[in-house]
Design a protein around this motif. Structure first.
Motif, PDB file in Angstrom:
ATOM      1  N   UNK A  33       0.832  -1.207   0.000  1.00 34.02           N
ATOM      2  CA  UNK A  33       0.000   0.000   0.000  1.00 34.02           C
ATOM      3  C   UNK A  33       0.866   1.255   0.000  1.00 34.02           C
ATOM      4  N   UNK A  34       1.987   1.220   0.705  1.00 30.80           N
ATOM      5  CA  UNK A  34       2.897   2.366   0.729  1.00 30.80           C
ATOM      6  C   UNK A  34       3.468   2.629  -0.663  1.00 30.80           C
ATOM      7  N   UNK A  35       3.878   1.573  -1.345  1.00 33.52           N
ATOM      8  CA  UNK A  35       4.409   1.720  -2.702  1.00 33.52           C
ATOM      9  C   UNK A  35       3.348   2.293  -3.644  1.00 33.52           C
ATOM     10  N   UNK A  36       2.119   1.777  -3.543  1.00 37.58           N
ATOM     11  CA  UNK A  36       1.048   2.223  -4.438  1.00 37.58           C
ATOM     12  C   UNK A  36       0.681   3.688  -4.192  1.00 37.58           C
ATOM     13  N   UNK A  37       0.613   4.093  -2.930  1.00 37.86           N
ATOM     14  CA  UNK A  37       0.290   5.487  -2.628  1.00 37.86           C
ATOM     15  C   UNK A  37       1.422   6.432  -3.055  1.00 37.86           C
ATOM     16  N   UNK A 118      -6.992   0.547  -8.174  1.00 43.73           N
ATOM     17  CA  UNK A 118      -8.112   1.092  -7.401  1.00 43.73           C
ATOM     18  C   UNK A 118      -7.880   2.553  -7.020  1.00 43.73           C
ATOM     19  N   UNK A 119      -6.621   2.988  -7.028  1.00 45.68           N
ATOM     20  CA  UNK A 119      -6.305   4.374  -6.655  1.00 45.68           C
ATOM     21  C   UNK A 119      -6.392   5.342  -7.834  1.00 45.68           C
ATOM     22  N   UNK A 120      -6.630   4.834  -9.038  1.00 42.85           N
ATOM     23  CA  UNK A 120      -6.640   5.701 -10.219  1.00 42.85           C
ATOM     24  C   UNK A 120      -7.698   6.790 -10.105  1.00 42.85           C
ATOM     25  N   UNK A 121      -8.874   6.432  -9.628  1.00 43.58           N
ATOM     26  CA  UNK A 121      -9.937   7.439  -9.459  1.00 43.58           C
ATOM     27  C   UNK A 121      -9.530   8.490  -8.441  1.00 43.58           C
ATOM     28  N   UNK A 122      -8.806   8.073  -7.404  1.00 42.19           N
ATOM     29  CA  UNK A 122      -8.342   9.021  -6.396  1.00 42.19           C
ATOM     30  C   UNK A 122      -7.331   9.995  -6.993  1.00 42.19           C
ATOM     31  N   UNK A 123      -6.514   9.533  -7.936  1.00 39.18           N
ATOM     32  CA  UNK A 123      -5.538  10.410  -8.588  1.00 39.18           C
ATOM     33  C   UNK A 123      -6.252  11.565  -9.286  1.00 39.18           C
ATOM     34  N   UNK A 124      -7.252  11.225 -10.088  1.00 36.91           N
ATOM     35  CA  UNK A 124      -8.000  12.257 -10.820  1.00 36.91           C
ATOM     36  C   UNK A 124      -8.718  13.191  -9.848  1.00 36.91           C
ATOM     37  N   UNK A 125      -9.350  12.615  -8.836  1.00 36.53           N
ATOM     38  CA  UNK A 125     -10.111  13.427  -7.881  1.00 36.53           C
ATOM     39  C   UNK A 125      -9.208  14.356  -7.087  1.00 36.53           C
ATOM     40  N   UNK A 126      -8.037  13.881  -6.664  1.00 41.20           N
ATOM     41  CA  UNK A 126      -7.117  14.716  -5.891  1.00 41.20           C
ATOM     42  C   UNK A 126      -6.559  15.858  -6.735  1.00 41.20           C
ATOM     43  N   UNK A 127      -6.350  15.618  -8.012  1.00 40.35           N
ATOM     44  CA  UNK A 127      -5.865  16.678  -8.891  1.00 40.35           C
ATOM     45  C   UNK A 127      -6.933  17.758  -9.035  1.00 40.35           C
ATOM     46  N   UNK A 157     -12.434   6.550   6.655  1.00 34.33           N
ATOM     47  CA  UNK A 157     -12.121   5.656   7.777  1.00 34.33           C
ATOM     48  C   UNK A 157     -13.186   4.569   7.911  1.00 34.33           C
ATOM     49  N   UNK A 158     -14.444   4.963   7.774  1.00 29.65           N
ATOM     50  CA  UNK A 158     -15.527   3.980   7.844  1.00 29.65           C
ATOM     51  C   UNK A 158     -15.398   2.942   6.729  1.00 29.65           C
ATOM     52  N   UNK A 159     -15.143   3.420   5.504  1.00 31.91           N
ATOM     53  CA  UNK A 159     -15.003   2.508   4.374  1.00 31.91           C
ATOM     54  C   UNK A 159     -13.766   1.625   4.517  1.00 31.91           C
ATOM     55  N   UNK A 160     -12.706   2.184   5.101  1.00 36.03           N
ATOM     56  CA  UNK A 160     -11.489   1.398   5.294  1.00 36.03           C
ATOM     57  C   UNK A 160     -11.745   0.202   6.205  1.00 36.03           C
ATOM     58  N   UNK A 161     -12.469   0.420   7.292  1.00 34.15           N
ATOM     59  CA  UNK A 161     -12.798  -0.677   8.203  1.00 34.15           C
ATOM     60  C   UNK A 161     -13.806  -1.644   7.589  1.00 34.15           C
ATOM     61  N   UNK A 162     -14.607  -1.140   6.637  1.00 36.55           N
ATOM     62  CA  UNK A 162     -15.631  -1.983   6.018  1.00 36.55           C
ATOM     63  C   UNK A 162     -15.080  -2.798   4.852  1.00 36.55           C
ATOM     64  N   UNK A 163     -14.243  -2.166   4.020  1.00 34.93           N
ATOM     65  CA  UNK A 163     -13.789  -2.806   2.796  1.00 34.93           C
ATOM     66  C   UNK A 163     -12.440  -3.520   2.932  1.00 34.93           C
ATOM     67  N   UNK A 164     -11.578  -3.011   3.800  1.00 42.07           N
ATOM     68  CA  UNK A 164     -10.234  -3.585   3.935  1.00 42.07           C
ATOM     69  C   UNK A 164     -10.236  -4.714   4.954  1.00 42.07           C
ATOM     70  N   UNK A 175      -7.520   1.177  -0.898  1.00 42.97           N
ATOM     71  CA  UNK A 175      -7.449   2.002  -2.100  1.00 42.97           C
ATOM     72  C   UNK A 175      -8.838   2.351  -2.603  1.00 42.97           C
ATOM     73  N   UNK A 176      -9.739   1.380  -2.582  1.00 44.14           N
ATOM     74  CA  UNK A 176     -11.118   1.631  -3.010  1.00 44.14           C
ATOM     75  C   UNK A 176     -11.786   2.657  -2.105  1.00 44.14           C
TER      76      UNK A 176
END
Length: 288
Positions: A33-37, A118-127, A157-164, A175-176
């Motif tokens: 996860x560190x490498x991907x982020x 899964x982080x690709x959408x986050x890339x666009x959104x963060x930009x 945080x909620x999604x992280x505990x739910x999905x991860x 990432x999702x």
């Protein structure tokens, strides 16, 4: 300044929670996860933060002059340019993530590539967020982005505990979760901006968005065909083999993106061509 500082501090809390969830899944997932982020943050810093930071003084000047019309024009122009540049970057990042992961991280590439997808959408959104946040900062409003960040971080945080979890998406769930939270954050900020300024996102903006989406469709097809001719084989190793394939795929993707954009008469593509012509045709001074 206090609101902005608090916003950045809350982001660190979110990072701590993500690392905690990754550790709960084992030692390996933390590294993956560190490498991907790290890969995710590269285009965000180069495209989102750098362009938004450079444009910020100009936006402030427009408001100081009382020219809200010029502020709208410059804001939309810069935002569209960022989206136009981000589109091929996102396409290459998603479809060629296996090449990039193996080139940089070797044996752990499959896990890193899965997470980065899964982080690709986050890339666009963060930009996009980098530019949206400057809209509020230019209007001397640092609290609205803070309140939205608090909500989206809580959602993340909620999604992280739910999905991860082992029974769900495992480490890819982090990432999702981040992508969903990033898209929601941008969506909320956009709605607030539309309520405050109904003239900002005009017909020109939506027409340009449609063109960018259309160009991206052709870009995806070109990238997919490139991958078919230059597949990632299990025996591919080293910077020469992987680097050449990735470079060719990237070049084809960006070239198709530029050509189709020119065919649609997009201002961003014309600006690139003009800039290249100025560099190539610049007279060379010879000193004797």
């Amino acid at each position: 300044i206090p609101a902005r500082s608090l916003d950045q501090g809350i982001d660190q809390i979110n990072s701590i929670v993500e690392i905690n969830r990754a550790q709960a899944l084992g030692k390996g997932p933390v590294t993956y996860y560190t490498f991907a982020t790290t890969l995710m943050n590269v285009p965000i810093m180069l495209i989102g933060n750098s362009i938004a930071t450079a444009a910020f003084p100009r936006l402030i000047d427009r408001l100081a002059q009382g020219r809200q019309d010029l502020f709208r024009r410059d804001f939309i122009k810069i935002l569209l340019a960022m989206l136009w540049i981000t589109a091929p970057v996102g396409v290459v990042g998603y479809f060629a993530r296996g090449y990039l992961g193996r080139l940089l991280y070797g044996d752990v590439a499959p896990a890193v590539a899965l997470i980065f997808g899964y982080l690709t959408a986050a890339v666009v959104a963060r930009i996009v967020y980098a530019m949206f946040s400057r809209y509020f900062y230019a209007h001397k409003d640092t609290f609205t982005p803070l309140y939205v960040s608090i909500f989206t971080i809580a959602l993340n945080i909620y999604l992280a505990f739910t999905l991860a979890t082992k029974d769900s998406y495992d480490i890819a769930g982090l990432a999702l979760a981040q992508s969903i939270a990033a898209v929601v954050e941008v969506g909320i900020l956009m709605i607030i901006i539309m309520i405050r300024d109904r003239k900002l996102f005009n017909s020109y903006f939506w027409g340009s968005i449609f063109k960018i989406a259309s160009v991206t469709g052709f870009t995806v097809v070109a990238t997919f065909i490139s991958l078919s001719f230059l597949p990632l084989n299990t025996s591919d190793r080293g910077i020469i083999t992987l680097g050449v394939k990735l470079a060719v795929i990237t070049a084809i993707t960006f070239m198709v993106h530029l050509i189709i954009s020119l065919m649609l008469g997009m201002d961003e593509a014309k600006a690139v061509v003009k800039r290249v012509k100025n560099v190539i045709l610049k007279p060379i001074k010879v000193q004797y």
